[in-house]
Design a protein around this motif. Sequence first.
Motif, mmCIF file in Angstrom:
data_model
loop_
_atom_site.group_PDB
_atom_site.id
_atom_site.type_symbol
_atom_site.label_atom_id
_atom_site.label_comp_id
_atom_site.label_asym_id
_atom_site.label_seq_id
_atom_site.Cartn_x
_atom_site.Cartn_y
_atom_site.Cartn_z
ATOM 1 N N LEU A 163 0.822 -1.208 0.000
ATOM 2 C CA LEU A 163 0.000 0.000 0.000
ATOM 3 C C LEU A 163 0.851 1.252 0.000
ATOM 4 O O LEU A 163 0.339 2.344 -0.178
ATOM 5 C CB LEU A 163 -0.927 -0.005 1.225
ATOM 6 C CG LEU A 163 -1.938 -1.149 1.284
ATOM 7 C CD1 LEU A 163 -2.727 -1.076 2.584
ATOM 8 C CD2 LEU A 163 -2.873 -1.115 0.092
ATOM 9 N N ASP A 164 2.143 1.097 0.248
ATOM 10 C CA ASP A 164 3.023 2.263 0.302
ATOM 11 C C ASP A 164 3.515 2.594 -1.099
ATOM 12 O O ASP A 164 4.615 2.216 -1.497
ATOM 13 C CB ASP A 164 4.214 1.986 1.229
ATOM 14 C CG ASP A 164 3.790 1.800 2.672
ATOM 15 O OD1 ASP A 164 2.716 2.329 3.013
ATOM 16 O OD2 ASP A 164 4.513 1.143 3.435
ATOM 17 N N VAL A 165 2.667 3.287 -1.853
ATOM 18 C CA VAL A 165 3.004 3.608 -3.230
ATOM 19 C C VAL A 165 3.343 5.089 -3.345
ATOM 20 O O VAL A 165 2.858 5.917 -2.582
ATOM 21 C CB VAL A 165 1.828 3.275 -4.177
ATOM 22 C CG1 VAL A 165 1.553 1.788 -4.162
ATOM 23 C CG2 VAL A 165 0.574 4.047 -3.789
ATOM 24 N N ASP A 166 4.201 5.392 -4.276
ATOM 25 C CA ASP A 166 4.582 6.786 -4.500
ATOM 26 C C ASP A 166 3.494 7.486 -5.308
ATOM 27 O O ASP A 166 3.094 7.009 -6.375
ATOM 28 C CB ASP A 166 5.902 6.857 -5.268
ATOM 29 C CG ASP A 166 7.061 6.290 -4.462
ATOM 30 O OD1 ASP A 166 7.020 6.425 -3.222
ATOM 31 O OD2 ASP A 166 7.976 5.718 -5.071
ATOM 32 N N PRO A 167 2.992 8.632 -4.830
ATOM 33 C CA PRO A 167 1.973 9.369 -5.594
ATOM 34 C C PRO A 167 2.572 9.939 -6.870
ATOM 35 O O PRO A 167 3.743 10.323 -6.907
ATOM 36 C CB PRO A 167 1.542 10.477 -4.623
ATOM 37 C CG PRO A 167 2.716 10.657 -3.709
ATOM 38 C CD PRO A 167 3.339 9.293 -3.565
ATOM 39 N N VAL A 168 1.759 9.981 -7.921
ATOM 40 C CA VAL A 168 2.235 10.491 -9.209
ATOM 41 C C VAL A 168 2.055 11.998 -9.303
ATOM 42 O O VAL A 168 2.948 12.720 -9.744
ATOM 43 C CB VAL A 168 1.489 9.786 -10.362
ATOM 44 C CG1 VAL A 168 1.913 10.384 -11.707
ATOM 45 C CG2 VAL A 168 1.765 8.294 -10.346
ATOM 46 N N PHE A 169 0.898 12.479 -8.881
ATOM 47 C CA PHE A 169 0.599 13.911 -8.994
ATOM 48 C C PHE A 169 0.473 14.501 -7.594
ATOM 49 O O PHE A 169 -0.588 14.443 -6.979
ATOM 50 C CB PHE A 169 -0.698 14.133 -9.775
ATOM 51 C CG PHE A 169 -0.672 13.532 -11.158
ATOM 52 C CD1 PHE A 169 0.033 14.150 -12.177
ATOM 53 C CD2 PHE A 169 -1.340 12.354 -11.430
ATOM 54 C CE1 PHE A 169 0.071 13.598 -13.448
ATOM 55 C CE2 PHE A 169 -1.317 11.796 -12.706
ATOM 56 C CZ PHE A 169 -0.603 12.420 -13.709
ATOM 57 N N THR A 170 1.559 15.048 -7.094
ATOM 58 C CA THR A 170 1.558 15.577 -5.725
ATOM 59 C C THR A 170 1.276 17.071 -5.664
ATOM 60 O O THR A 170 0.924 17.581 -4.603
ATOM 61 C CB THR A 170 2.916 15.308 -5.056
ATOM 62 O OG1 THR A 170 3.955 15.906 -5.849
ATOM 63 C CG2 THR A 170 3.174 13.820 -4.937
ATOM 64 N N ALA A 171 1.439 17.764 -6.758
ATOM 65 C CA ALA A 171 1.289 19.218 -6.748
ATOM 66 C C ALA A 171 0.034 19.647 -7.499
ATOM 67 O O ALA A 171 -0.267 19.118 -8.570
ATOM 68 C CB ALA A 171 2.519 19.880 -7.369
ATOM 69 N N MET A 172 -0.675 20.602 -6.933
ATOM 70 C CA MET A 172 -1.844 21.177 -7.584
ATOM 71 C C MET A 172 -1.430 21.796 -8.919
ATOM 72 O O MET A 172 -0.376 22.435 -9.018
ATOM 73 C CB MET A 172 -2.427 22.255 -6.670
ATOM 74 C CG MET A 172 -3.561 23.059 -7.258
ATOM 75 S SD MET A 172 -5.115 22.173 -7.236
ATOM 76 C CE MET A 172 -6.210 23.483 -7.826
ATOM 77 N N PRO A 173 -2.200 21.593 -9.981
ATOM 78 C CA PRO A 173 -1.850 22.205 -11.263
ATOM 79 C C PRO A 173 -1.705 23.724 -11.157
ATOM 80 O O PRO A 173 -2.402 24.371 -10.373
ATOM 81 C CB PRO A 173 -3.037 21.823 -12.160
ATOM 82 C CG PRO A 173 -3.582 20.578 -11.557
ATOM 83 C CD PRO A 173 -3.400 20.743 -10.080
#
Length: 235
Positions: free
Chosen positions: A150-160
Amino acid sequence: MENEPDRWHWQKPGTAWKGIGIYHVTMVIPSREPLLGSLVIPENDPAQARVESTELGKQIISIMFKISDFHPEIRTLQYCLMPDHLHTILYVTQPMPKGIMTAVRGFWQGAKKIGRQYSLSIHTNNIRGNGQNDDDNENNPNGIRDKQKLDVDPVFTAMPFVRPLSRRGQLQTMFRYIRMNPQRLATKRLRPGFFRVQTGIEIAGRTYSGVGNVSLLQAGHFAPVHVCRTMVEAA
């Protein structure tokens, strides 16, 4: 004529524009991994460069077009998918109750969900490739899901990033900028020297420093150029 500052209805810090307008939205993968597509350069010609979408890229484009399903006052004028980011121009045709940032945030939430599913699938496949299996009772006798899965790296961490376009001619300039993104990336990869300061450029017996396609200096037709004085040593 309406004053320029009055054209955009800025509310309070942290809120959004609510009025009619055109917005340039950019969403980036902070790690800059080419997860959305791959650059293709036919015949090594930057002018023919294009980006072929990955499955993740196709899904991101799909939810981008769904913005108008939730906000019918928004139209997508143009977009360009790059290997690690997405450009799009949104046109708000009438005032919005909650503002453009609400719509962009909804798009971002959808992108994060898809990105997490992508990361989870890759992470789980890697674990299984190492000989582990969710359904293997010998490895998991209590039927408890391994926490590391379950410990996956997020792809989109920053607001556009959202930028309003308000000056005359700015929209056409942005259209061209977005359209030429693949060409610029191809040029940067094939001819990285064009994007670095080059020294020892000789013109009419004098030596200069410059940035860009120096082969143009040998062209048969010349036009005036601007010289950056900060690149020239003080006399």
